[in-house]
Scaffold this motif. Sequence first.
Motif, PDB file in Angstrom:
ATOM      1  N   LEU A  47      13.537  -5.473  -8.425  1.00 51.55           N
ATOM      2  CA  LEU A  47      12.200  -5.251  -7.870  1.00 51.55           C
ATOM      3  C   LEU A  47      11.545  -4.051  -8.556  1.00 51.55           C
ATOM      4  CD1 LEU A  47      10.038  -5.901  -5.681  1.00 51.55           C
ATOM      5  CD2 LEU A  47      11.231  -4.295  -4.178  1.00 51.55           C
ATOM      6  N   TYR A  48      12.350  -3.033  -8.789  1.00 52.91           N
ATOM      7  CA  TYR A  48      11.837  -1.830  -9.459  1.00 52.91           C
ATOM      8  C   TYR A  48      11.315  -2.187 -10.856  1.00 52.91           C
ATOM      9  CZ  TYR A  48      11.514   3.047 -10.841  1.00 52.91           C
ATOM     10  OH  TYR A  48      11.042   4.268 -11.253  1.00 52.91           O
ATOM     11  N   ASP A  49      12.074  -3.033 -11.543  1.00 57.01           N
ATOM     12  CA  ASP A  49      11.673  -3.433 -12.898  1.00 57.01           C
ATOM     13  C   ASP A  49      10.391  -4.269 -12.873  1.00 57.01           C
ATOM     14  OD1 ASP A  49      13.883  -2.091 -13.793  1.00 57.01           O
ATOM     15  OD2 ASP A  49      15.129  -3.888 -14.028  1.00 57.01           O
ATOM     16  N   GLU A  50      10.296  -5.194 -11.916  1.00 54.93           N
ATOM     17  CA  GLU A  50       9.074  -6.009 -11.787  1.00 54.93           C
ATOM     18  C   GLU A  50       7.872  -5.102 -11.505  1.00 54.93           C
ATOM     19  OE1 GLU A  50       9.305  -9.189  -8.901  1.00 54.93           O
ATOM     20  OE2 GLU A  50       7.150  -9.625  -9.004  1.00 54.93           O
ATOM     21  N   ALA A  51       8.075  -4.141 -10.618  1.00 54.73           N
ATOM     22  CA  ALA A  51       6.996  -3.225 -10.249  1.00 54.73           C
ATOM     23  C   ALA A  51       6.526  -2.421 -11.466  1.00 54.73           C
ATOM     24  CB  ALA A  51       7.462  -2.296  -9.138  1.00 54.73           C
ATOM     25  N   THR A  52       7.479  -1.943 -12.234  1.00 53.60           N
ATOM     26  CA  THR A  52       7.146  -1.144 -13.413  1.00 53.60           C
ATOM     27  C   THR A  52       6.413  -1.998 -14.440  1.00 53.60           C
ATOM     28  OG1 THR A  52       9.228  -0.001 -12.998  1.00 53.60           O
ATOM     29  CG2 THR A  52       8.132   0.463 -15.091  1.00 53.60           C
ATOM     30  N   LYS A  53       6.942  -3.180 -14.659  1.00 53.66           N
ATOM     31  CA  LYS A  53       6.361  -4.089 -15.654  1.00 53.66           C
ATOM     32  C   LYS A  53       4.928  -4.470 -15.259  1.00 53.66           C
ATOM     33  CE  LYS A  53       7.122  -8.899 -16.887  1.00 53.66           C
ATOM     34  NZ  LYS A  53       6.478  -9.402 -15.658  1.00 53.66           N
ATOM     35  N   ASP A  54       4.694  -4.744 -13.980  1.00 54.03           N
ATOM     36  CA  ASP A  54       3.383  -5.229 -13.545  1.00 54.03           C
ATOM     37  C   ASP A  54       2.450  -4.118 -13.068  1.00 54.03           C
ATOM     38  OD1 ASP A  54       4.180  -7.719 -14.254  1.00 54.03           O
ATOM     39  OD2 ASP A  54       4.663  -8.410 -12.222  1.00 54.03           O
ATOM     40  N   GLY A  55       2.838  -2.887 -13.313  1.00 54.83           N
ATOM     41  CA  GLY A  55       1.933  -1.778 -13.022  1.00 54.83           C
ATOM     42  C   GLY A  55       1.742  -1.493 -11.543  1.00 54.83           C
ATOM     43  N   TRP A  56       2.762  -1.785 -10.718  1.00 54.09           N
ATOM     44  CA  TRP A  56       2.655  -1.398  -9.320  1.00 54.09           C
ATOM     45  C   TRP A  56       2.870   0.110  -9.215  1.00 54.09           C
ATOM     46  CZ3 TRP A  56       6.219  -5.548  -6.499  1.00 54.09           C
ATOM     47  CH2 TRP A  56       5.772  -6.833  -6.853  1.00 54.09           C
ATOM     48  N   THR A  57       2.487   0.648  -8.101  1.00 57.88           N
ATOM     49  CA  THR A  57       2.637   2.082  -7.906  1.00 57.88           C
ATOM     50  C   THR A  57       3.891   2.359  -7.087  1.00 57.88           C
ATOM     51  OG1 THR A  57       0.253   2.402  -7.990  1.00 57.88           O
ATOM     52  CG2 THR A  57       1.542   4.125  -6.900  1.00 57.88           C
ATOM     53  N   ILE A  58       4.754   3.220  -7.634  1.00 54.63           N
ATOM     54  CA  ILE A  58       5.959   3.599  -6.890  1.00 54.63           C
ATOM     55  C   ILE A  58       5.725   4.986  -6.288  1.00 54.63           C
ATOM     56  CG2 ILE A  58       8.451   3.995  -7.002  1.00 54.63           C
ATOM     57  CD1 ILE A  58       8.034   1.268  -7.999  1.00 54.63           C
ATOM     58  N   VAL A  59       5.891   5.058  -4.984  1.00 58.23           N
ATOM     59  CA  VAL A  59       5.758   6.345  -4.314  1.00 58.23           C
ATOM     60  C   VAL A  59       7.160   6.918  -4.106  1.00 58.23           C
ATOM     61  CG1 VAL A  59       5.112   7.500  -2.169  1.00 58.23           C
ATOM     62  CG2 VAL A  59       3.611   5.746  -3.143  1.00 58.23           C
ATOM     63  N   SER A  60       7.429   8.043  -4.725  1.00 54.63           N
ATOM     64  CA  SER A  60       8.697   8.730  -4.502  1.00 54.63           C
ATOM     65  C   SER A  60       8.524   9.634  -3.286  1.00 54.63           C
ATOM     66  CB  SER A  60       9.065   9.559  -5.743  1.00 54.63           C
ATOM     67  OG  SER A  60       9.915  10.626  -5.358  1.00 54.63           O
ATOM     68  N   MET A  61       9.307   9.351  -2.248  1.00 52.16           N
ATOM     69  CA  MET A  61       9.180  10.183  -1.040  1.00 52.16           C
ATOM     70  C   MET A  61       9.485  11.640  -1.368  1.00 52.16           C
ATOM     71  SD  MET A  61      10.767   7.573   1.837  1.00 52.16           S
ATOM     72  CE  MET A  61      10.299   8.507   3.277  1.00 52.16           C
ATOM     73  N   LYS A  62      10.411  11.813  -2.305  1.00 45.32           N
ATOM     74  CA  LYS A  62      10.852  13.159  -2.659  1.00 45.32           C
ATOM     75  C   LYS A  62       9.742  13.942  -3.367  1.00 45.32           C
ATOM     76  CE  LYS A  62      14.991  15.312  -4.553  1.00 45.32           C
ATOM     77  NZ  LYS A  62      16.339  14.975  -5.055  1.00 45.32           N
ATOM     78  N   SER A  63       9.111  13.300  -4.338  1.00 45.33           N
ATOM     79  CA  SER A  63       8.161  14.088  -5.126  1.00 45.33           C
ATOM     80  C   SER A  63       6.701  13.840  -4.757  1.00 45.33           C
ATOM     81  CB  SER A  63       8.384  13.846  -6.622  1.00 45.33           C
ATOM     82  OG  SER A  63       8.389  12.468  -6.910  1.00 45.33           O
ATOM     83  N   ASP A  64       6.377  12.695  -4.180  1.00 43.47           N
ATOM     84  CA  ASP A  64       4.965  12.426  -3.870  1.00 43.47           C
ATOM     85  C   ASP A  64       4.545  12.912  -2.480  1.00 43.47           C
ATOM     86  OD1 ASP A  64       3.883  11.189  -6.232  1.00 43.47           O
ATOM     87  OD2 ASP A  64       5.213   9.479  -5.833  1.00 43.47           O
ATOM     88  N   TRP A  65       5.522  13.166  -1.636  1.00 51.57           N
ATOM     89  CA  TRP A  65       5.162  13.530  -0.266  1.00 51.57           C
ATOM     90  C   TRP A  65       5.506  14.991   0.033  1.00 51.57           C
ATOM     91  CZ3 TRP A  65       6.852   8.638   3.043  1.00 51.57           C
ATOM     92  CH2 TRP A  65       5.986   7.570   2.698  1.00 51.57           C
ATOM     93  N   LYS A  66       4.499  15.740   0.359  1.00 53.35           N
ATOM     94  CA  LYS A  66       4.631  17.147   0.706  1.00 53.35           C
ATOM     95  C   LYS A  66       5.419  17.266   2.014  1.00 53.35           C
ATOM     96  CE  LYS A  66       0.786  19.073  -0.646  1.00 53.35           C
ATOM     97  NZ  LYS A  66      -0.665  19.352  -0.544  1.00 53.35           N
ATOM     98  N   ARG A  67       5.057  16.400   2.915  1.00 58.81           N
ATOM     99  CA  ARG A  67       5.686  16.367   4.222  1.00 58.81           C
ATOM    100  C   ARG A  67       6.014  14.909   4.501  1.00 58.81           C
ATOM    101  NH1 ARG A  67       2.712  18.341   9.550  1.00 58.81           N
ATOM    102  NH2 ARG A  67       1.123  17.075   8.593  1.00 58.81           N
ATOM    103  N   ILE A  68       7.114  14.631   5.157  1.00 61.80           N
ATOM    104  CA  ILE A  68       7.456  13.235   5.456  1.00 61.80           C
ATOM    105  C   ILE A  68       7.167  12.931   6.920  1.00 61.80           C
ATOM    106  CG2 ILE A  68       9.307  11.526   5.580  1.00 61.80           C
ATOM    107  CD1 ILE A  68      10.484  12.682   3.036  1.00 61.80           C
ATOM    108  N   LEU A  69       7.770  13.696   7.829  1.00 62.02           N
ATOM    109  CA  LEU A  69       7.570  13.437   9.259  1.00 62.02           C
ATOM    110  C   LEU A  69       6.616  14.473   9.836  1.00 62.02           C
ATOM    111  CD1 LEU A  69      11.340  12.718   9.970  1.00 62.02           C
ATOM    112  CD2 LEU A  69       9.504  11.013   9.848  1.00 62.02           C
ATOM    113  N   ALA A  70       5.750  14.025  10.689  1.00 63.40           N
ATOM    114  CA  ALA A  70       4.673  14.881  11.184  1.00 63.40           C
ATOM    115  C   ALA A  70       5.185  16.137  11.877  1.00 63.40           C
ATOM    116  CB  ALA A  70       3.795  14.086  12.142  1.00 63.40           C
ATOM    117  N   PHE A  71       6.338  16.028  12.562  1.00 66.44           N
ATOM    118  CA  PHE A  71       6.774  17.146  13.392  1.00 66.44           C
ATOM    119  C   PHE A  71       7.561  18.195  12.601  1.00 66.44           C
ATOM    120  CE2 PHE A  71       9.924  13.727  13.871  1.00 66.44           C
ATOM    121  CZ  PHE A  71      11.079  14.373  13.454  1.00 66.44           C
ATOM    122  N   GLU A  72       7.787  17.915  11.324  1.00 69.90           N
ATOM    123  CA  GLU A  72       8.611  18.863  10.568  1.00 69.90           C
ATOM    124  C   GLU A  72       7.759  19.891   9.823  1.00 69.90           C
ATOM    125  OE1 GLU A  72      12.901  16.882   9.763  1.00 69.90           O
ATOM    126  OE2 GLU A  72      11.342  16.300   8.356  1.00 69.90           O
TER     127      GLU A  72
END
Lengths: 350, 350
Positions: free
Chosen positions: B325-350
């Motif tokens: 799935l990752y390869d299909e996404a990369t090949k077809d230009g889908w956007t991958i969101v890395s929770m680690k690097s794209d998200w400043k905060r993950i859960l609202a209460f933290e």
Amino acid sequence: MNAGTARRFGINRRVVLSATALIPLPLLHIPSALAQEANSQLASWNDGPAKQTIIEFVRVTTDQANPKFVPPEERIATFDQDGTLWVEHPMYTQVVYCLDRVPAVVAQRPELKEREPFKIVLSGDREQMAKLSLRDLEEILLATLTGMPVEVFETEVKKWIETAKHPRWKRLYTELTYQPMLELLQYLRANRYKTYIVTGGGQDFVRVYSQQVYGIPPEQVVGTAGGTKYGYDQGGKPFLTKEPKLLLNDNDAGKPEGIHLEIGRRPRAAFGNSTGDRQMLEYTGAGAGARLKVLVLHDDAKREYEYGPARGLPDTKVGTFTQELYDEATKDGWTIVSMKSDWKRILAFE
Amino acid sequence: MNAGTARRFGINRRVVLSATALIPLPLLHIPSALAQEANSQLASWNDGPAKQTIIEFVRVTTDQANPKFVPPEERIATFDQDGTLWVEHPMYTQVVYCLDRVPAVVAQRPELKEREPFKIVLSGDREQMAKLSLRDLEEILLATLTGMPVEVFETEVKKWIETAKHPRWKRLYTELTYQPMLELLQYLRANRYKTYIVTGGGQDFVRVYSQQVYGIPPEQVVGTAGGTKYGYDQGGKPFLTKEPKLLLNDNDAGKPEGIHLEIGRRPRAAFGNSTGDRQMLEYTGAGAGARLKVLVLHDDAKREYEYGPARGLPDTKVGTFTQELYDEATKDGWTIVSMKSDWKRILAFE
């Protein structure tokens, strides 16, 4: 205006106090102003109990001070289509579409040419066609409504609906909508009701023209629905094919079931015209608080059609409104709209 | 700002002329103002390609002068729930619900007490429960999700969801939503996108809390759905019973099929996090014009969980995001969101 009156008409006291300072007194007759506005929005309705019931229902459910107030997000109104929003005689429009499609289907599948019921349809013999059994019709529906990609179907319906004409009025089917019901749809939406079509007809069929004809977007059309199948074309592009598999028969008990499936809320108001709408109206009525249940009675042979057999009208099998349904409606306080006496005008172009 | 620039940014010339007279020049940098606004609306997103792609998609599809403009009524955005909008580990929330319901079901149907898989669930042996087969789970799901009136089910879910807590955070499940995705839902709605949940979970289950938790009304939740059956109670009052009959398995190919069934429009934007969302994203991407396809990658073991097995992450069977799935996404230009690097905060209460 005393506090009791204000409360009765849903006017917050603080608003009244601040507003009265700015507004000349005659304009304070808000209830009649509202009623006047409703009257002009429902211009094709004659004054009478049906119109009054509708206006009163909207008034109490949109008035925050009224105990029957309904929050906007819960304002769901569902409408049957055939015979409730547009003409269903002498034949359901979608059935006409399916019959009209037979030559094109046979051209692609020549093995059907010599087979019944396709042979009769190809002969064009109206008398024989009128005698087709339900099973024959089902075979025609399957052949003309399934087996193609959803986009191909949409294109075909769009083309047909833009040209096919009703035998009596020689007008497009989309012109044969009831003007009073179009006004009612608008009126309800102006009062933040979300209007849905809940039709025994095919949901993919009605969705093609619902926005243009009724101002109802495809996602607010619930109807008889078949399954689709996801696949890829030779270029790897995905598409959905309409399958000959019934998921929802959106008639009778299927209407509340379809409402639960695709809306997930019990309607506050429901409109129908035949026994196929009975359960939808019952289900609507069984909820707490204000509920509006309306049945349109086809009793105007001159301007439209006259059929029932409620109140001794002839039973023509399309859109049957039995005496039993009439009695249930009367007993349970549903509203019966007489096309003859409640509607000033029936069709917009007349 | 010349006319071309104005047109490019979708600004009507007359508005510019009248507005420029009133507004100090520095405020006329509308594009960056828009971008700034988007930035503040997506406050929990780090700057990076994912955030930029989303903002750019919204900009071009909402700008009337842009060739990629999409009329508001066609702005449909669909979101998977588990693992995309809220935490799905270590177990889908709905499965936890079903396991928790077993004692109540057994109390009503004592014959299940000594039968597997109910016996294991009643024992409370977590190790044994983790080993339950798919067939065992299905039996538990059927027993706990069907057979009751829809209102009874809604009441039960509501009660549970208001008290049950996640084993890791000791918080309500409804608190375990991803803050960046809540912001994204809001941001899209502010730009007149209609947001839908399209979940492999039960649609009746998710509809109970979707409005409160995501601001998404029940009628905009598509999910795995069983049939219902219309009937009357002893007093003649109609009600719907949840039947053990699967109408829609809203996973994999079932997602575009469910979208066609309940929405009837191809989404412009779709968001998922596992192979179960693959077909929904493919289908979304196969339409003409601008399309946004986004996959959330769980790669933050510290703040949430780390699983895949895309990019070598462990496969934990819940929410599998394969390398394929990752390869299909990369090949077809889908956007991958890395929770680690794209998200400043993950859960609202933290």
